[in-house]
Design a protein around this motif. Structure first.
Motif, PDB file in Angstrom:
ATOM      1  N   ASP A   1       0.826  -1.200   0.000  1.00 54.87           N
ATOM      2  CA  ASP A   1       0.000   0.000   0.000  1.00 54.87           C
ATOM      3  C   ASP A   1       0.868   1.261   0.000  1.00 54.87           C
ATOM      4  O   ASP A   1       0.612   2.203  -0.761  1.00 54.87           O
ATOM      5  N   ILE A   2       1.882   1.283   0.854  1.00 53.01           N
ATOM      6  CA  ILE A   2       2.751   2.458   0.951  1.00 53.01           C
ATOM      7  C   ILE A   2       3.502   2.682  -0.357  1.00 53.01           C
ATOM      8  O   ILE A   2       3.593   3.805  -0.861  1.00 53.01           O
ATOM      9  N   GLN A   3       4.022   1.604  -0.932  1.00 59.02           N
ATOM     10  CA  GLN A   3       4.765   1.737  -2.186  1.00 59.02           C
ATOM     11  C   GLN A   3       3.860   2.240  -3.309  1.00 59.02           C
ATOM     12  O   GLN A   3       4.224   3.131  -4.073  1.00 59.02           O
ATOM     13  N   LEU A   4       2.673   1.664  -3.413  1.00 56.00           N
ATOM     14  CA  LEU A   4       1.752   2.052  -4.467  1.00 56.00           C
ATOM     15  C   LEU A   4       1.298   3.497  -4.302  1.00 56.00           C
ATOM     16  O   LEU A   4       1.234   4.263  -5.279  1.00 56.00           O
ATOM     17  N   MET A   5       1.002   3.896  -3.066  1.00 55.46           N
ATOM     18  CA  MET A   5       0.601   5.277  -2.828  1.00 55.46           C
ATOM     19  C   MET A   5       1.733   6.250  -3.122  1.00 55.46           C
ATOM     20  O   MET A   5       1.505   7.338  -3.662  1.00 55.46           O
ATOM     21  N   ALA A   6       2.966   5.861  -2.786  1.00 54.46           N
ATOM     22  CA  ALA A   6       4.113   6.721  -3.085  1.00 54.46           C
ATOM     23  C   ALA A   6       4.255   6.924  -4.584  1.00 54.46           C
ATOM     24  O   ALA A   6       4.547   8.035  -5.058  1.00 54.46           O
ATOM     25  N   ASN A   7       4.047   5.860  -5.351  1.00 54.99           N
ATOM     26  CA  ASN A   7       4.103   5.985  -6.804  1.00 54.99           C
ATOM     27  C   ASN A   7       3.002   6.924  -7.308  1.00 54.99           C
ATOM     28  O   ASN A   7       3.225   7.728  -8.224  1.00 54.99           O
ATOM     29  N   ALA A   8       1.812   6.797  -6.728  1.00 56.83           N
ATOM     30  CA  ALA A   8       0.703   7.652  -7.147  1.00 56.83           C
ATOM     31  C   ALA A   8       0.972   9.117  -6.808  1.00 56.83           C
ATOM     32  O   ALA A   8       0.749  10.011  -7.629  1.00 56.83           O
ATOM     33  N   VAL A   9       1.465   9.366  -5.606  1.00 60.08           N
ATOM     34  CA  VAL A   9       1.768  10.736  -5.199  1.00 60.08           C
ATOM     35  C   VAL A   9       2.858  11.321  -6.086  1.00 60.08           C
ATOM     36  O   VAL A   9       2.774  12.477  -6.533  1.00 60.08           O
ATOM     37  N   HIS A  10       3.881  10.524  -6.363  1.00 61.64           N
ATOM     38  CA  HIS A  10       4.975  11.005  -7.214  1.00 61.64           C
ATOM     39  C   HIS A  10       4.461  11.304  -8.618  1.00 61.64           C
ATOM     40  O   HIS A  10       4.803  12.334  -9.209  1.00 61.64           O
ATOM     41  N   GLY A  11       3.639  10.409  -9.160  1.00 62.09           N
ATOM     42  CA  GLY A  11       3.117  10.602 -10.504  1.00 62.09           C
ATOM     43  C   GLY A  11       2.135  11.752 -10.608  1.00 62.09           C
ATOM     44  O   GLY A  11       2.069  12.438 -11.633  1.00 62.09           O
ATOM     45  N   GLU A  12       1.379  11.997  -9.552  1.00 63.54           N
ATOM     46  CA  GLU A  12       0.331  13.019  -9.579  1.00 63.54           C
ATOM     47  C   GLU A  12       0.801  14.381  -9.080  1.00 63.54           C
ATOM     48  O   GLU A  12       0.292  15.408  -9.542  1.00 63.54           O
ATOM     49  N   ALA A  13       1.750  14.409  -8.122  1.00 63.58           N
ATOM     50  CA  ALA A  13       1.995  15.670  -7.408  1.00 63.58           C
ATOM     51  C   ALA A  13       3.459  16.019  -7.206  1.00 63.58           C
ATOM     52  O   ALA A  13       3.756  16.903  -6.413  1.00 63.58           O
ATOM     53  N   ARG A  14       4.380  15.341  -7.881  1.00 64.19           N
ATOM     54  CA  ARG A  14       5.779  15.750  -7.705  1.00 64.19           C
ATOM     55  C   ARG A  14       5.927  17.191  -8.210  1.00 64.19           C
ATOM     56  O   ARG A  14       5.323  17.591  -9.193  1.00 64.19           O
ATOM     57  N   GLY A  15       6.697  17.971  -7.497  1.00 61.38           N
ATOM     58  CA  GLY A  15       6.828  19.384  -7.835  1.00 61.38           C
ATOM     59  C   GLY A  15       5.844  20.262  -7.087  1.00 61.38           C
ATOM     60  O   GLY A  15       6.012  21.488  -7.045  1.00 61.38           O
ATOM     61  N   GLU A  16       4.824  19.652  -6.491  1.00 56.23           N
ATOM     62  CA  GLU A  16       3.875  20.402  -5.673  1.00 56.23           C
ATOM     63  C   GLU A  16       4.468  20.647  -4.283  1.00 56.23           C
ATOM     64  O   GLU A  16       5.403  19.950  -3.870  1.00 56.23           O
ATOM     65  N   PRO A  17       3.941  21.614  -3.537  1.00 58.48           N
ATOM     66  CA  PRO A  17       4.398  21.795  -2.154  1.00 58.48           C
ATOM     67  C   PRO A  17       4.212  20.490  -1.376  1.00 58.48           C
ATOM     68  O   PRO A  17       3.319  19.701  -1.680  1.00 58.48           O
ATOM     69  N   TYR A  18       5.044  20.300  -0.358  1.00 57.78           N
ATOM     70  CA  TYR A  18       4.957  19.058   0.411  1.00 57.78           C
ATOM     71  C   TYR A  18       3.559  18.867   0.969  1.00 57.78           C
ATOM     72  O   TYR A  18       3.008  17.750   0.941  1.00 57.78           O
TER      73      TYR A  18
END
Length: 266
Positions: free
Chosen positions: A153-170
Protein backbone atom coordinates in the motif's frame (compact mmCIF):
# COMPACT_ATOMS: atom_id res chain seq x y z
CA UNK A 1 -1.11 -43.19 14.32
CA UNK A 2 -0.82 -39.79 12.64
CA UNK A 3 -2.42 -36.89 14.48
CA UNK A 4 -3.14 -33.54 12.86
CA UNK A 5 -3.32 -30.51 15.13
CA UNK A 6 -4.89 -27.21 14.10
CA UNK A 7 -3.45 -24.32 16.08
CA UNK A 8 -4.67 -20.76 16.33
CA UNK A 9 -1.15 -19.37 16.62
CA UNK A 10 2.18 -19.74 14.89
CA UNK A 11 4.09 -22.69 16.32
CA UNK A 12 7.14 -24.68 15.32
CA UNK A 13 4.96 -27.33 13.69
CA UNK A 14 2.76 -26.45 10.70
CA UNK A 15 0.46 -28.51 8.50
CA UNK A 16 2.12 -30.13 5.52
CA UNK A 17 3.18 -27.32 3.20
CA UNK A 18 2.74 -27.83 -0.52
CA UNK A 19 3.96 -26.15 -3.66
CA UNK A 20 1.52 -25.97 -6.54
CA UNK A 21 3.16 -23.58 -9.01
CA UNK A 22 3.03 -24.89 -12.56
CA UNK A 23 5.83 -24.40 -15.09
CA UNK A 24 3.99 -21.73 -17.08
CA UNK A 25 4.64 -17.99 -16.91
CA UNK A 26 1.64 -16.29 -15.29
CA UNK A 27 0.67 -12.71 -16.06
CA UNK A 28 -1.97 -10.08 -15.35
CA UNK A 29 -5.40 -11.30 -16.44
CA UNK A 30 -4.74 -14.95 -15.53
CA UNK A 31 -6.87 -16.98 -13.13
CA UNK A 32 -6.48 -20.29 -11.31
CA UNK A 33 -4.32 -22.19 -8.84
CA UNK A 34 -1.06 -20.45 -9.74
CA UNK A 35 -2.64 -17.08 -8.96
CA UNK A 36 -4.07 -18.33 -5.66
CA UNK A 37 -0.62 -19.51 -4.61
CA UNK A 38 0.96 -16.26 -5.80
CA UNK A 39 -1.49 -14.15 -3.81
CA UNK A 40 -1.10 -16.28 -0.68
CA UNK A 41 2.70 -16.25 -0.81
CA UNK A 42 2.84 -12.50 -1.46
CA UNK A 43 0.41 -11.94 1.37
CA UNK A 44 2.48 -14.15 3.67
CA UNK A 45 5.29 -11.57 3.62
CA UNK A 46 3.12 -8.45 3.45
CA UNK A 47 3.27 -7.51 -0.23
CA UNK A 48 -0.39 -8.21 -1.03
CA UNK A 49 -3.39 -7.38 1.12
CA UNK A 50 -6.27 -7.96 -1.26
CA UNK A 51 -8.65 -10.89 -1.43
CA UNK A 52 -7.15 -14.29 -2.25
CA UNK A 53 -9.43 -15.18 -5.14
CA UNK A 54 -7.22 -16.57 -7.91
CA UNK A 55 -7.73 -13.53 -10.15
CA UNK A 56 -4.52 -11.81 -11.31
CA UNK A 57 -5.74 -8.22 -11.18
CA UNK A 58 -3.88 -4.95 -10.81
CA UNK A 59 -3.44 -5.33 -7.05
CA UNK A 60 -1.71 -8.67 -7.54
CA UNK A 61 0.34 -7.28 -10.42
CA UNK A 62 1.59 -4.36 -8.36
CA UNK A 63 2.35 -6.54 -5.35
CA UNK A 64 4.42 -8.87 -7.55
CA UNK A 65 6.35 -5.93 -9.03
CA UNK A 66 7.20 -4.69 -5.54
CA UNK A 67 8.33 -8.17 -4.52
CA UNK A 68 10.51 -8.42 -7.62
CA UNK A 69 12.08 -5.04 -6.89
CA UNK A 70 12.82 -5.78 -3.25
CA UNK A 71 14.27 -9.21 -4.02
CA UNK A 72 16.54 -8.10 -6.86
CA UNK A 73 14.56 -9.69 -9.70
CA UNK A 74 13.64 -8.25 -13.07
CA UNK A 75 10.65 -5.97 -12.41
CA UNK A 76 8.17 -6.97 -15.10
CA UNK A 77 5.06 -8.10 -13.22
CA UNK A 78 5.34 -11.59 -14.70
CA UNK A 79 5.38 -14.68 -12.52
CA UNK A 80 8.21 -16.61 -14.13
CA UNK A 81 10.69 -19.24 -12.99
CA UNK A 82 12.99 -16.97 -10.96
CA UNK A 83 10.13 -15.17 -9.20
CA UNK A 84 8.59 -18.52 -8.28
CA UNK A 85 11.89 -19.76 -6.84
CA UNK A 86 12.28 -16.64 -4.71
CA UNK A 87 8.70 -16.83 -3.47
CA UNK A 88 9.04 -20.49 -2.52
CA UNK A 89 12.27 -19.75 -0.64
CA UNK A 90 10.92 -16.68 1.18
CA UNK A 91 7.45 -17.97 2.12
CA UNK A 92 5.35 -20.93 3.18
CA UNK A 93 2.18 -22.13 1.49
CA UNK A 94 -0.45 -24.54 2.76
CA UNK A 95 -2.50 -25.19 -0.36
CA UNK A 96 -5.14 -27.26 1.41
CA UNK A 97 -5.73 -24.67 4.12
CA UNK A 98 -5.95 -21.75 1.69
CA UNK A 99 -8.38 -23.52 -0.63
CA UNK A 100 -10.54 -24.65 2.27
CA UNK A 101 -10.89 -21.04 3.37
CA UNK A 102 -11.83 -19.95 -0.14
CA UNK A 103 -14.33 -22.80 -0.59
CA UNK A 104 -15.93 -22.04 2.77
CA UNK A 105 -17.24 -18.81 1.29
CA UNK A 106 -15.44 -16.60 3.80
CA UNK A 107 -13.97 -13.26 2.79
CA UNK A 108 -10.49 -14.75 2.98
CA UNK A 109 -8.08 -11.83 2.77
CA UNK A 110 -5.32 -12.11 5.36
CA UNK A 111 -3.07 -15.14 5.19
CA UNK A 112 -0.32 -13.10 6.81
CA UNK A 113 2.06 -15.91 7.70
CA UNK A 114 -0.20 -17.40 10.37
CA UNK A 115 -2.38 -20.49 10.60
CA UNK A 116 -5.34 -18.92 12.37
CA UNK A 117 -8.74 -17.98 11.00
CA UNK A 118 -8.69 -14.80 8.97
CA UNK A 119 -11.34 -12.55 10.46
CA UNK A 120 -9.74 -9.09 10.81
CA UNK A 121 -10.91 -6.29 8.51
CA UNK A 122 -7.30 -5.12 8.07
CA UNK A 123 -3.82 -6.27 9.03
CA UNK A 124 -3.07 -5.72 12.69
CA UNK A 125 0.08 -4.11 14.02
CA UNK A 126 1.29 -7.51 15.21
CA UNK A 127 0.88 -8.97 11.73
CA UNK A 128 2.84 -6.09 10.25
CA UNK A 129 5.67 -6.76 12.71
CA UNK A 130 5.62 -10.45 11.77
CA UNK A 131 5.69 -9.60 8.07
CA UNK A 132 8.62 -7.22 8.53
CA UNK A 133 10.52 -9.78 10.60
CA UNK A 134 9.96 -12.43 7.93
CA UNK A 135 11.12 -10.01 5.25
CA UNK A 136 14.30 -9.23 7.21
CA UNK A 137 15.04 -12.92 7.74
CA UNK A 138 14.62 -13.66 4.04
CA UNK A 139 16.82 -10.76 2.93
CA UNK A 140 14.15 -8.25 1.85
CA UNK A 141 13.96 -4.64 2.95
CA UNK A 142 11.56 -4.21 5.86
CA UNK A 143 9.40 -1.11 6.12
CA UNK A 144 7.74 0.33 9.21
CA UNK A 145 4.10 0.16 8.20
CA UNK A 146 1.28 1.87 10.11
CA UNK A 147 -1.27 -0.63 11.42
CA UNK A 148 -3.88 -1.52 8.83
CA UNK A 149 -1.71 -1.03 5.74
CA UNK A 150 0.90 -3.12 3.97
CA UNK A 151 4.26 -2.36 2.43
CA UNK A 152 2.51 -2.72 -0.91
CA UNK A 153 0.00 0.00 0.00
CA UNK A 154 2.75 2.46 0.95
CA UNK A 155 4.76 1.74 -2.19
CA UNK A 156 1.75 2.05 -4.47
CA UNK A 157 0.60 5.28 -2.83
CA UNK A 158 4.11 6.72 -3.09
CA UNK A 159 4.10 5.99 -6.80
CA UNK A 160 0.70 7.65 -7.15
CA UNK A 161 1.77 10.74 -5.20
CA UNK A 162 4.98 11.00 -7.21
CA UNK A 163 3.12 10.60 -10.50
CA UNK A 164 0.33 13.02 -9.58
CA UNK A 165 2.00 15.67 -7.41
CA UNK A 166 5.78 15.75 -7.71
CA UNK A 167 6.83 19.38 -7.83
CA UNK A 168 3.87 20.40 -5.67
CA UNK A 169 4.40 21.79 -2.15
CA UNK A 170 4.96 19.06 0.41
CA UNK A 171 1.59 19.85 1.98
CA UNK A 172 0.00 19.26 -1.41
CA UNK A 173 1.68 15.87 -1.77
CA UNK A 174 0.39 14.80 1.64
CA UNK A 175 -3.05 16.05 0.61
CA UNK A 176 -3.03 13.84 -2.50
CA UNK A 177 -2.13 10.83 -0.34
CA UNK A 178 -4.92 11.80 2.06
CA UNK A 179 -7.45 11.89 -0.80
CA UNK A 180 -6.54 8.29 -1.65
CA UNK A 181 -7.09 7.26 1.97
CA UNK A 182 -10.34 9.21 2.16
CA UNK A 183 -11.59 7.31 -0.87
CA UNK A 184 -10.65 3.98 0.70
CA UNK A 185 -12.83 4.92 3.68
CA UNK A 186 -15.69 6.20 1.52
CA UNK A 187 -18.55 3.89 0.56
CA UNK A 188 -18.52 5.48 -2.91
CA UNK A 189 -15.09 4.06 -3.80
CA UNK A 190 -13.23 0.73 -3.65
CA UNK A 191 -12.13 -0.20 -0.12
CA UNK A 192 -8.49 -0.96 -0.90
CA UNK A 193 -5.59 1.28 -1.89
CA UNK A 194 -4.97 -0.59 -5.14
CA UNK A 195 -8.69 -0.57 -5.95
CA UNK A 196 -8.88 3.21 -5.51
CA UNK A 197 -5.74 3.97 -7.50
CA UNK A 198 -6.49 1.63 -10.39
CA UNK A 199 -10.18 2.50 -10.64
CA UNK A 200 -10.75 3.38 -14.31
CA UNK A 201 -10.15 7.08 -15.12
CA UNK A 202 -9.55 7.92 -11.47
CA UNK A 203 -5.96 9.18 -11.71
CA UNK A 204 -4.12 10.79 -14.60
CA UNK A 205 -0.84 9.15 -13.55
CA UNK A 206 -2.34 5.72 -14.16
CA UNK A 207 -3.73 6.72 -17.55
CA UNK A 208 -0.47 8.22 -18.84
CA UNK A 209 1.90 5.70 -17.22
CA UNK A 210 3.56 8.04 -14.74
CA UNK A 211 2.39 5.72 -11.96
CA UNK A 212 5.38 3.54 -12.88
CA UNK A 213 7.99 6.24 -12.22
CA UNK A 214 10.24 5.55 -9.23
CA UNK A 215 9.02 7.67 -6.31
CA UNK A 216 11.44 9.82 -4.35
CA UNK A 217 11.80 9.89 -0.58
CA UNK A 218 9.58 12.96 -0.32
CA UNK A 219 6.67 11.08 -1.88
CA UNK A 220 7.16 8.18 0.52
CA UNK A 221 7.33 10.51 3.52
CA UNK A 222 4.15 12.26 2.37
CA UNK A 223 2.34 8.92 2.28
CA UNK A 224 3.47 7.99 5.79
CA UNK A 225 2.38 11.41 7.11
CA UNK A 226 -1.06 10.88 5.57
CA UNK A 227 -1.30 7.36 6.98
CA UNK A 228 -0.45 8.74 10.40
CA UNK A 229 -3.41 11.11 10.27
CA UNK A 230 -2.35 14.37 8.59
CA UNK A 231 -5.01 15.46 6.08
CA UNK A 232 -4.25 18.91 4.61
CA UNK A 233 -7.02 18.32 2.04
CA UNK A 234 -9.75 18.86 4.62
CA UNK A 235 -11.22 15.38 4.06
CA UNK A 236 -11.45 15.86 0.29
CA UNK A 237 -12.21 12.94 -2.01
CA UNK A 238 -11.41 14.81 -5.24
CA UNK A 239 -8.75 17.19 -6.50
CA UNK A 240 -8.02 18.76 -9.86
CA UNK A 241 -5.78 21.26 -11.62
CA UNK A 242 -7.94 24.25 -12.63
CA UNK A 243 -5.55 25.08 -15.49
CA UNK A 244 -6.14 21.74 -17.21
CA UNK A 245 -9.52 20.47 -15.95
CA UNK A 246 -12.15 20.45 -18.69
CA UNK A 247 -14.88 18.43 -16.97
CA UNK A 248 -17.87 20.52 -15.95
CA UNK A 249 -18.70 17.83 -13.38
CA UNK A 250 -15.44 18.22 -11.42
CA UNK A 251 -15.97 21.99 -11.35
CA UNK A 252 -19.39 21.38 -9.80
CA UNK A 253 -17.94 19.66 -6.74
CA UNK A 254 -17.93 21.72 -3.49
CA UNK A 255 -14.42 23.13 -3.19
CA UNK A 256 -12.52 23.00 0.10
CA UNK A 257 -9.19 24.68 -0.58
CA UNK A 258 -6.37 25.15 -3.05
CA UNK A 259 -2.85 23.86 -2.34
CA UNK A 260 -0.25 24.56 -4.99
CA UNK A 261 -1.85 23.92 -8.39
CA UNK A 262 -4.56 21.59 -7.08
CA UNK A 263 -8.06 22.41 -5.88
CA UNK A 264 -9.37 19.88 -3.34
CA UNK A 265 -13.06 19.18 -3.25
CA UNK A 266 -15.79 17.05 -1.67
Amino acid sequence: MMVFVISVSVTSTHPQLTQAFSQQVVQQGATGDDVIELQARLQYIGYYNGKIDGVFGWGTYWALRNFQYEYGLEVDGLLGREAKKKLVKATQYDEQYVKQQIQSGKDFKYYGGTWKKQNQPKETEQQNKQNNKQAEQSGATAVNVPAGYSQNDIQLMANAVHGEARGEPYEGQVAVAAVILNRVESASFPNTVSGVIFEPRAFTAVADGQIWLTPNETSKKAVVDALNGWDPSGQAIYYFNPETATSSWIWSRPQIKKIGKHIFAK
